[in-house]
Enzyme design. Structure first.
Site, mmCIF file in Angstrom:
data_model
loop_
_atom_site.group_PDB
_atom_site.id
_atom_site.type_symbol
_atom_site.label_atom_id
_atom_site.label_comp_id
_atom_site.label_asym_id
_atom_site.label_seq_id
_atom_site.Cartn_x
_atom_site.Cartn_y
_atom_site.Cartn_z
ATOM 1 N N GLY A 122 15.313 2.885 20.980
ATOM 2 C CA GLY A 122 16.527 3.799 20.692
ATOM 3 C C GLY A 122 16.161 5.133 21.184
ATOM 4 O O GLY A 122 14.962 5.711 21.003
ATOM 5 N N ALA A 189 -12.973 9.267 5.279
ATOM 6 C CA ALA A 189 -12.929 8.933 3.825
ATOM 7 C C ALA A 189 -11.648 8.985 3.226
ATOM 8 O O ALA A 189 -11.714 9.361 1.987
ATOM 9 C CB ALA A 189 -14.204 9.184 3.136
ATOM 10 N N VAL A 191 -7.563 7.756 2.672
ATOM 11 C CA VAL A 191 -6.898 6.426 1.874
ATOM 12 C C VAL A 191 -7.401 5.174 2.546
ATOM 13 O O VAL A 191 -7.666 4.042 2.116
ATOM 14 C CB VAL A 191 -5.570 6.760 1.594
ATOM 15 C CG1 VAL A 191 -4.635 5.650 0.785
ATOM 16 C CG2 VAL A 191 -5.180 8.146 1.332
ATOM 17 N N HIS A 451 0.680 -3.387 -27.714
ATOM 18 C CA HIS A 451 -0.686 -3.396 -27.992
ATOM 19 C C HIS A 451 -0.845 -5.068 -27.793
ATOM 20 O O HIS A 451 -0.222 -5.993 -28.029
ATOM 21 C CB HIS A 451 -1.057 -3.223 -29.296
ATOM 22 C CG HIS A 451 -2.388 -3.360 -29.538
ATOM 23 N ND1 HIS A 451 -3.567 -2.611 -29.005
ATOM 24 C CD2 HIS A 451 -2.905 -4.421 -30.187
ATOM 25 C CE1 HIS A 451 -4.493 -3.074 -29.496
ATOM 26 N NE2 HIS A 451 -4.192 -4.433 -30.065
HETATM 27 P P1 FAD Z 1 6.941 3.620 10.092
HETATM 28 O O1 FAD Z 1 6.967 2.518 9.250
HETATM 29 O O2 FAD Z 1 6.177 3.637 11.218
HETATM 30 O O3 FAD Z 1 8.422 2.611 10.937
HETATM 31 C C1 FAD Z 1 8.978 3.257 12.199
HETATM 32 C C2 FAD Z 1 9.473 2.260 12.986
HETATM 33 O O4 FAD Z 1 10.358 3.089 14.006
HETATM 34 C C3 FAD Z 1 8.550 1.324 13.643
HETATM 35 O O5 FAD Z 1 8.970 0.149 13.430
HETATM 36 C C4 FAD Z 1 8.616 1.612 15.220
HETATM 37 O O6 FAD Z 1 8.264 0.784 15.965
HETATM 38 C C5 FAD Z 1 10.210 2.201 15.237
HETATM 39 N N1 FAD Z 1 10.409 3.181 16.374
HETATM 40 C C6 FAD Z 1 9.903 4.318 16.619
HETATM 41 N N2 FAD Z 1 10.321 4.906 17.508
HETATM 42 C C7 FAD Z 1 11.592 4.019 18.091
HETATM 43 C C8 FAD Z 1 12.250 4.240 19.175
HETATM 44 N N3 FAD Z 1 12.359 4.917 19.647
HETATM 45 N N4 FAD Z 1 13.135 3.150 19.352
HETATM 46 C C9 FAD Z 1 13.217 2.194 18.379
HETATM 47 N N5 FAD Z 1 12.391 1.858 17.420
HETATM 48 C C10 FAD Z 1 11.461 2.937 17.164
HETATM 49 N N6 FAD Z 1 2.081 4.088 2.499
HETATM 50 C C11 FAD Z 1 2.397 3.902 0.878
HETATM 51 O O7 FAD Z 1 3.143 4.325 0.332
HETATM 52 N N7 FAD Z 1 1.544 2.884 0.269
HETATM 53 C C12 FAD Z 1 0.674 2.218 0.992
HETATM 54 O O8 FAD Z 1 0.102 1.569 0.193
HETATM 55 C C13 FAD Z 1 0.352 2.380 2.332
HETATM 56 N N8 FAD Z 1 -0.706 1.630 3.010
HETATM 57 C C14 FAD Z 1 -0.931 1.907 4.084
HETATM 58 C C15 FAD Z 1 -1.805 1.099 4.709
HETATM 59 C C16 FAD Z 1 -2.198 1.557 6.150
HETATM 60 C C17 FAD Z 1 -3.404 0.701 6.698
HETATM 61 C C18 FAD Z 1 -1.259 2.351 7.102
HETATM 62 C C19 FAD Z 1 -1.695 2.452 8.356
HETATM 63 C C20 FAD Z 1 -0.427 3.150 6.273
HETATM 64 C C21 FAD Z 1 -0.303 2.858 5.016
HETATM 65 N N9 FAD Z 1 0.992 3.488 4.444
HETATM 66 C C22 FAD Z 1 1.145 3.247 2.786
HETATM 67 C C23 FAD Z 1 1.834 4.444 4.715
HETATM 68 C C24 FAD Z 1 3.100 3.817 5.186
HETATM 69 O O9 FAD Z 1 3.103 2.682 5.924
HETATM 70 C C25 FAD Z 1 3.993 4.836 5.910
HETATM 71 O O10 FAD Z 1 4.151 6.099 5.264
HETATM 72 C C26 FAD Z 1 5.269 4.252 6.388
HETATM 73 O O11 FAD Z 1 5.412 3.090 6.975
HETATM 74 C C27 FAD Z 1 6.458 5.169 6.980
HETATM 75 O O12 FAD Z 1 7.530 4.666 7.022
HETATM 76 P P2 FAD Z 1 8.469 5.047 8.234
HETATM 77 O O13 FAD Z 1 9.660 4.233 8.216
HETATM 78 O O14 FAD Z 1 8.753 6.569 8.175
HETATM 79 O O15 FAD Z 1 7.893 4.776 9.686
HETATM 80 P P1 NAD Z 2 -6.004 10.707 5.345
HETATM 81 O O1 NAD Z 2 -5.440 12.067 5.844
HETATM 82 O O2 NAD Z 2 -5.859 10.406 3.945
HETATM 83 O O3 NAD Z 2 -7.603 10.730 5.682
HETATM 84 C C1 NAD Z 2 -8.252 11.181 6.676
HETATM 85 C C2 NAD Z 2 -9.771 11.588 6.355
HETATM 86 O O4 NAD Z 2 -10.286 11.375 7.660
HETATM 87 C C3 NAD Z 2 -9.632 12.777 5.691
HETATM 88 O O5 NAD Z 2 -10.618 12.732 4.570
HETATM 89 C C4 NAD Z 2 -9.937 13.904 6.722
HETATM 90 O O6 NAD Z 2 -11.132 14.924 6.042
HETATM 91 C C5 NAD Z 2 -11.053 13.101 7.549
HETATM 92 N N1 NAD Z 2 -11.221 13.270 8.802
HETATM 93 C C6 NAD Z 2 -10.634 13.857 9.829
HETATM 94 N N2 NAD Z 2 -11.083 14.320 11.027
HETATM 95 C C7 NAD Z 2 -12.347 13.550 10.963
HETATM 96 C C8 NAD Z 2 -13.479 13.483 11.901
HETATM 97 N N3 NAD Z 2 -13.400 13.913 13.109
HETATM 98 N N4 NAD Z 2 -14.699 13.122 11.403
HETATM 99 C C9 NAD Z 2 -14.702 12.717 10.099
HETATM 100 N N5 NAD Z 2 -13.624 12.326 9.270
HETATM 101 C C10 NAD Z 2 -12.335 13.044 9.658
HETATM 102 O O7 NAD Z 2 -5.413 9.757 6.694
HETATM 103 P P2 NAD Z 2 -5.633 8.110 6.615
HETATM 104 O O8 NAD Z 2 -6.634 7.356 5.784
HETATM 105 O O9 NAD Z 2 -5.971 7.906 8.282
HETATM 106 O O10 NAD Z 2 -4.281 7.544 6.260
HETATM 107 C C11 NAD Z 2 -3.175 8.014 7.095
HETATM 108 C C12 NAD Z 2 -1.896 8.220 6.078
HETATM 109 O O11 NAD Z 2 -1.474 6.787 5.778
HETATM 110 C C13 NAD Z 2 -2.287 8.984 5.082
HETATM 111 O O12 NAD Z 2 -1.286 10.272 5.152
HETATM 112 C C14 NAD Z 2 -1.637 8.170 3.874
HETATM 113 O O13 NAD Z 2 -0.846 8.762 3.100
HETATM 114 C C15 NAD Z 2 -0.995 6.888 4.402
HETATM 115 N N6 NAD Z 2 -1.669 5.745 3.752
HETATM 116 C C16 NAD Z 2 -1.253 5.759 2.370
HETATM 117 C C17 NAD Z 2 -1.933 4.567 1.661
HETATM 118 C C18 NAD Z 2 -1.566 4.413 0.320
HETATM 119 O O14 NAD Z 2 -0.720 5.065 -0.153
HETATM 120 N N7 NAD Z 2 -2.275 3.672 -0.620
HETATM 121 C C19 NAD Z 2 -2.805 3.747 2.227
HETATM 122 C C20 NAD Z 2 -3.255 3.979 3.676
HETATM 123 C C21 NAD Z 2 -2.473 5.031 4.449
#
Ligand code: FAD
Ligand code: NAD
Length: 475
Positions: A122, A189, A191, A451
């Site tokens: 899109g 280090a 999330v 509890h």
């Molecule tokens: P996204 O989930 O990235 O979705 C965007 C969608 O838009 C995608 O499907 C993409 O293909 C589509 N898109 C983009 N541009 C276009 C286009 N031009 N046309 C059509 N489609 C398009 N967050 C938590 O709250 N709890 C967690 O436990 C957690 N764990 C995570 C673990 C990992 C390993 C990672 C990488 C992230 C995690 N996150 C977690 C973060 C979470 O995944 C994101 O904050 C969340 O998915 C964001 O939602 P969103 O809808 O903004 O984007």
């Molecule tokens: P993050 O921002 O949580 O952590 C990135 C870490 O990398 C930071 O501690 C930063 O200081 C370090 N860093 C940055 N550049 C570096 C370098 N050159 N060398 C060494 N360390 C460096 O980002 P993430 O872990 O990649 O996660 C991305 C996003 O996804 C986060 O914003 C998080 O909120 C979301 N996420 C959320 C969950 C959850 O809610 N449980 C789980 C996974 C991811």
């Protein structure tokens, strides 16, 4: 000319698909476009969260946690097993099946709510038109009264450690490894680094996490971060702080990573290197130059508090706009925007967004850290309660950690709650509700908690704020 909709959403991650369903529930005609393709080549709704983020990571955390408990805890309970064997293929099949069920569930929800789910790309054009390029078929220009951009984010790539999908991988690659790497390196280090580092460490990898900052978990309350660092190191995660990675070279046999820390130049060999140094907004080919959308210096789409862009009727939500990159933050923005489009008054409380890290022990918080409260100059009180004093935690063999509560000295309003311990991610909901209602610790003190539950630790922490803890000596 193509079809016309009240609302066109670009992106079906947790921000976009929720916005689409909520708008359809308000009687709007809605289309939601998504181009996500999984590693098997199949398209799926759900975005990063369902396909490569929240859900698959929690599936792998659960499996690896069970493996760890079977190896280390069963004996304590008097359960003797033969040797525990790992079948990575079966574990990965389970992960993929959970993802398939949930992403398929979104397609079902779209049907039930009469949202037109469109698979393809899109692009917002001028005048609230959206160019839809289907995976197969003709390009169509849709007309919309309102457009919601929910395009999400993608991993940040380091110039000195470029992803090669083999030795140097991103979080998605780390979730879908088919065997346990002997030596796993993680840059960052944060999330992701801690969650995925924990998964593979529990499954047998020797894991080293290289973090550039000198402080561990700098965004968390210091008391919690200190307990976490101790626990993770006890579990065998090697965490190197103040480590500046200068190069990563992949070869046939592994990856050589060079970094500088307080001890000087270091070099270390890994089989795989996960780079998890944050994510960046994904806006590739999302809008035409003349569509009127503005981005900031970091690439985020500029929006106001109600997620309005500069173009009337065009909104942006989720990871592609400011604020924490969390699924629940994006979903709530989706609800807010859909309600605004439906003519209702809606707002989002950005001060009360819970954070959860799904390690073991889990870490969860809401509101301000003690350091933030102190810096604000407001007089405050603190109470904490260790899980070691919780009967339920003892029965669960999970006594590490604590609940810490901070409230204002003048009116006792709860300012922050920080938990490290079993089910912290579930326990934090009570605190989120308390902050949402501007509750005092006395409100929680006088609320009956069943509890024996872990939630009693939240109750006791609230009592401890006024030195009234009943099951632990007060300060
Ligand atoms: P996204 O989930 O990235 O979705 C965007 C969608 O838009 C995608 O499907 C993409 O293909 C589509 N898109 C983009 N541009 C276009 C286009 N031009 N046309 C059509 N489609 C398009 N967050 C938590 O709250 N709890 C967690 O436990 C957690 N764990 C995570 C673990 C990992 C390993 C990672 C990488 C992230 C995690 N996150 C977690 C973060 C979470 O995944 C994101 O904050 C969340 O998915 C964001 O939602 P969103 O809808 O903004 O984007
Ligand atoms: P993050 O921002 O949580 O952590 C990135 C870490 O990398 C930071 O501690 C930063 O200081 C370090 N860093 C940055 N550049 C570096 C370098 N050159 N060398 C060494 N360390 C460096 O980002 P993430 O872990 O990649 O996660 C991305 C996003 O996804 C986060 O914003 C998080 O909120 C979301 N996420 C959320 C969950 C959850 O809610 N449980 C789980 C996974 C991811």
């Amino acid at each position: 000319m193509g079809r016309s909709f009240d609302v066109v959403v670009i992106g079906a991650g947790p921000a976009g698909y929720i916005a689409a369903i909520r708008a359809a529930q308000a009687g709007k005609s809605v289309a939601c476009i998504d181009e996500w393709k999984n590693k098997d080549g199949k398209n799926a709704f759900g975005g990063t969260c369902l396909n490569a983020g929240c859900i698959p990571s929690k599936a792998m955390l659960e499996s690896s946690e069970l493996m760890h408990r079977a190896q280390h805890e069963f004996k304590i309970h008097g359960i003797n097993t033969g040797p525990i064997e790992l079948d990575v293929a079966a574990m990965q099949k389970r992960r993929a099946s959970i993802v398939r069920q949930l992403t398929g569930g979104i397609a079902g929800l779209f049907k039930a709510n009469k949202v037109e789910g469109l698979v393809g790309h899109g692009k917002l054009l001028a005048g609230k038109q959206v160019e839809f390029t289907p995976v197969d078929g003709e390009v169509e220009v849709l007309t919309a009264q309102n457009v919601i951009l929910a395009s999400g984010s993608s991993p940040i790539e380091l110039g000195i450690a470029k992803f090669d999908d083999d030795r140097i991988i991103d979080s998605w690659g780390a979730l879908e490894l088919t065997e346990v790497p002997k030596r796993l390196g993680v840059v960052g280090a944060g999330v992701i680094g801690l969650e995925l580092g924990s998964v593979w460490a529990r499954l047998g990898s020797s894991v080293t996490v290289l973090e550039a900052m000198a402080d561990f978990l700098f965004m968390a309350d210091r008391d919690v971060a200190n307990v976490a660092a101790k626990e993770f190191r006890k579990q065998g995660l090697e965490i190197k702080l103040g480590a500046k990675v200068s190069s990563a070279k992949a070869s046939k046999n592994g990856v050589t990573v060079s970094y500088e820390d307080a001890n000087g130049s270091q070099s270390v060999e890994f089989d795989k290197l996960v780079v998890a140094v944050g994510r960046k907004p994904h806006t590739d080919n999302l809008f035409a130059d003349d569509a009127g959308i503005q981005t900031d210096e970091r690439g985020f789409i500029v929006v106001d508090d109600e997620c309005r862009t500069r173009v009337k009727g065009v909104y942006a939500i989720g990871d592609c706009v400011r604020g924490p990159m969390l699924a629940h933050k994006g979903s709530e923005e989706g609800v807010m925007v859909a309600d605004i489009i439906a003519g209702e008054t809606a707002e989002m409380n950005y001060d009360v967004i819970p954070s959860v890290i799904y390690t073991s022990p889990e870490i969860a918080w809401v509101g301000k850290t003690e350091e933030e409260v102190k810096a604000s100059g407001r007089a405050y009180k603190v109470g904490s309660f260790p899980f070691a004093a919780s009967g339920r935690a003892k029965a669960m063999e999970q006594t590490s950690g604590m609940v810490k509560m901070i409230s204002s000295k003048d009116d006792d309003e709860i300012l922050g709650v920080h938990i490290i311990g079993p089910m912290a991610g579930e326990l934090i909901s009570e605190a989120v509700l308390a902050l949402e209602f501007s509750a005092s610790t006395e409100d929680i003190q006088r609320t009956i908690h069943a509890h024996p539950t872990l939630a009693e630790a939240v109750h006791e922490a609230a009592l401890a704020v006024d030195n009234r803890a009943l099951n632990y000596p007060n300060k």
